[in-house]
Design a protein around this motif. Sequence first.
Motif, mmCIF file in Angstrom:
data_model
loop_
_atom_site.group_PDB
_atom_site.id
_atom_site.type_symbol
_atom_site.label_atom_id
_atom_site.label_comp_id
_atom_site.label_asym_id
_atom_site.label_seq_id
_atom_site.Cartn_x
_atom_site.Cartn_y
_atom_site.Cartn_z
ATOM 1 N N ALA A 1 -8.590 6.716 8.364
ATOM 2 C CA ALA A 1 -7.302 6.826 7.681
ATOM 3 C C ALA A 1 -7.158 5.717 6.648
ATOM 4 O O ALA A 1 -7.602 4.585 6.858
ATOM 5 N N THR A 2 -6.508 6.076 5.549
ATOM 6 C CA THR A 2 -6.343 5.120 4.452
ATOM 7 C C THR A 2 -5.604 3.874 4.900
ATOM 8 O O THR A 2 -5.894 2.764 4.447
ATOM 9 N N SER A 3 -4.671 4.037 5.830
ATOM 10 C CA SER A 3 -3.839 2.919 6.271
ATOM 11 C C SER A 3 -4.459 2.117 7.413
ATOM 12 O O SER A 3 -3.896 1.125 7.852
ATOM 13 N N SER A 4 -5.626 2.561 7.895
ATOM 14 C CA SER A 4 -6.204 1.899 9.064
ATOM 15 C C SER A 4 -6.717 0.503 8.735
ATOM 16 O O SER A 4 -7.047 0.186 7.595
ATOM 17 N N LYS B 1 -16.920 3.824 1.545
ATOM 18 C CA LYS B 1 -16.176 4.701 0.641
ATOM 19 C C LYS B 1 -16.955 4.796 -0.661
ATOM 20 O O LYS B 1 -17.292 3.772 -1.261
ATOM 21 N N LYS C 1 -10.853 -1.234 -2.872
ATOM 22 C CA LYS C 1 -10.289 0.010 -2.346
ATOM 23 C C LYS C 1 -10.887 1.246 -2.999
ATOM 24 O O LYS C 1 -10.823 2.346 -2.455
ATOM 25 N N SER C 2 -11.513 1.041 -4.188
ATOM 26 C CA SER C 2 -12.083 2.201 -4.892
ATOM 27 C C SER C 2 -13.495 2.536 -4.421
ATOM 28 O O SER C 2 -14.026 3.595 -4.747
ATOM 29 N N LYS D 1 -11.957 9.900 -2.360
ATOM 30 C CA LYS D 1 -10.730 9.423 -1.726
ATOM 31 C C LYS D 1 -10.923 8.995 -0.282
ATOM 32 O O LYS D 1 -10.186 8.171 0.229
ATOM 33 N N GLU D 2 -11.902 9.573 0.394
ATOM 34 C CA GLU D 2 -12.039 9.338 1.825
ATOM 35 C C GLU D 2 -12.969 8.174 2.157
ATOM 36 O O GLU D 2 -13.951 7.924 1.463
ATOM 37 N N THR D 3 -12.617 7.505 3.263
ATOM 38 C CA THR D 3 -13.457 6.459 3.841
ATOM 39 C C THR D 3 -14.018 6.977 5.160
ATOM 40 O O THR D 3 -13.324 7.674 5.907
ATOM 41 N N ASN E 1 -10.269 0.478 7.324
ATOM 42 C CA ASN E 1 -10.362 0.755 5.889
ATOM 43 C C ASN E 1 -10.081 -0.490 5.058
ATOM 44 O O ASN E 1 -10.615 -0.664 3.966
ATOM 45 N N SER E 2 -9.237 -1.385 5.591
ATOM 46 C CA SER E 2 -8.873 -2.592 4.845
ATOM 47 C C SER E 2 -10.028 -3.580 4.743
ATOM 48 O O SER E 2 -9.951 -4.552 3.997
#
Length: 667
Positions: free
Chosen positions: A165-168, A141, A177-178, A146-148, A171-172
């Motif tokens: 997806a942000t919630s995936s 990211k 997160k930025s 905004k996108e990963t 992504n975690s």
Amino acid sequence: MKEFKAESKRLLELMINSIYTNKEIFLRELISNASDSLDKRKFLSLTNDKATTDFEIIISLDKTARTLTIRDSGIGMDEKDLEENLSTIAKSGTLAFKKKLQEDNKKDGKSDENNSGLIGQFGVGFYSAFMVAKKIEVISKKFGTKETFLWTSHGVDGYEIAPVATSSKINSMLLDKSGGIAIVLTLHEDDDDFRYSQFLNEDTIEELIKKYSDYIRYPIRFEQELAVEVEIIKEDIGTDDSADTKSKTSASKKGAKTPKTSKTRELKTLNSMIPIWKKPKSKVKDEELNSFYMSEFGDLNPPLKHIFASLEGTVSYSTLLFIPSRFSDEFMRGEKISYGLKLYSEGVLVMEKCSDVLPEYLSFVKGLVDSSDLPLNISREILQHTKHLKLISRSLEKKILDEFKKTLENNREQYEKIFNEFGTALKFGTYEHFGIRKDNLKDLLLFNSSNSDNLTSLKEYIERAGVSQEYIYYAVGENAEKIKKSVHCAAVLERGYEVLFLHDKIDEFVMKVLMEYGEKKFLPVTSPDAVELSNDEKDELMKEEDTAKELLTFVKTHLKGKVFDVRLSTKILDHATSLTSEGEITIEMEKVLGAVPAPNPMMKAPKAKKILLINPNHSVFSKMQQALKDDHSTLKNYADLLLSLAMLGVGLPVDGTELSELVQKTI
């Protein structure tokens, strides 16, 4: 799935199979890329507070899934960056970033100091991971977006890029997160050629970090998931007011312990971050330097001396050098050893032993060089042989010799310890390449002397000799005691001259190369010119030689092939005979050269032009004169005996049986 371009595909195959020779360096490359990403974000944070983060690199392992993950909280990449930087081989985002900074700084009249630490240049290091991984996933990211995105590749077959997806769960995996990058390597299965599972071992990872990336400026942490058993205390208060109930409630309030397993994560910092050679000299104690040396170079003893310097010029670099307390064990055993300094580029190890930055005679020096100006090749494993290396080598050599000169002047005891251990190496440096370095090294040479038991320099010898003395006298032998007893040395000492005692095999070669010092020529005590006779002595000797002309001719003819000439000499005190030589090759040099294996069996070591000296004042001379008249067979025995005794006197081999027979024939 997208395919790599044809050119990129061929280059990728070449990189995996040819460019990198050591599989373990993939970790160095990925960490260096992560450091670059952090550099870019840190640079941005100077003008954007939102870019500030915990600048760090985290490594984690999953043995079950056979994955190794490297995460950073750097600038990150968006879809376009992934396409350009990872999908087009040899496209370096770092190089482009550096160029842009240089252009901006040039416009603003600023220096390039802020971006000097960026490591990546060629955009190929990332692909070294395919040497150990069958699959690479890059979760990325870019800061400010905004996108990963997820970049996936199994090697030369191609790659895929997809949004995440942000919630995936994927992504975690990002530390911040930025923005940032997480690289997941799925390692190859072990085979007969290589054990890839070694890179799933924490100790191996820590060892590689210490070896290659210990001085990356950001913390490199190892993340370990720990299973911790905790005890949960449950309380059952109840609602019944009966005595029994109250009693149970009272007991339960004391707590009933129930075991439960929980998971926690532990972070362990693996790197030092700040190189000791980058610290201010005033902040580094000798004890710290000694500890660094002993740990880094595997020596049980502290060094005799350290040299700590940062130099700026055509090529700028920092260096930390050590003079060990003794030669390495390999050298002492006479083994061929590799030598050289550790080479770093901005704290990243690029070569374990670089011999190009030190002349061979200084191979005993240990240490390192760190420079952002190093001309690295595409694999960042080895160096291109350019003028940069020559400049660094000349600069280092001068620095080391200057430090030796200061030590000789200001700390004689310490320098003598250094010379006693490594003096032969300095002599080799004086002699090699036809003495090209002799002017730089001659004042650092020390010798034993008849003047005292202490070592002396050539400068000190000259100061004691005075103006009237024409030569610097030297004698070669096994040790000082034997040298003093030698015929020729005793004759020079009797005249009151100081004699340098040489007992290293290379010593006489050094004297031949130096030729002179302080306008005084070097002269061996065995030279015909070593002891000057008075006019009366010369006249007397000429008469003796004229009378003994027939005898000398007879002996010379008999010893043809064994000696070059036979002469009378009154310079050998009360000895009957001695052996000397004339020409470039002396007797001592003949012995040294004869002990060296010839490269070609047909080649023979050069021989000295030996001259047999006979003392006309010794009783054996009159016996030889009588034998010339009465018995030539006896005269031949005398000649052979004198030659054998003379050879023994200068340390040349003699057949003991033959000598015994000669003695019995002549006594």
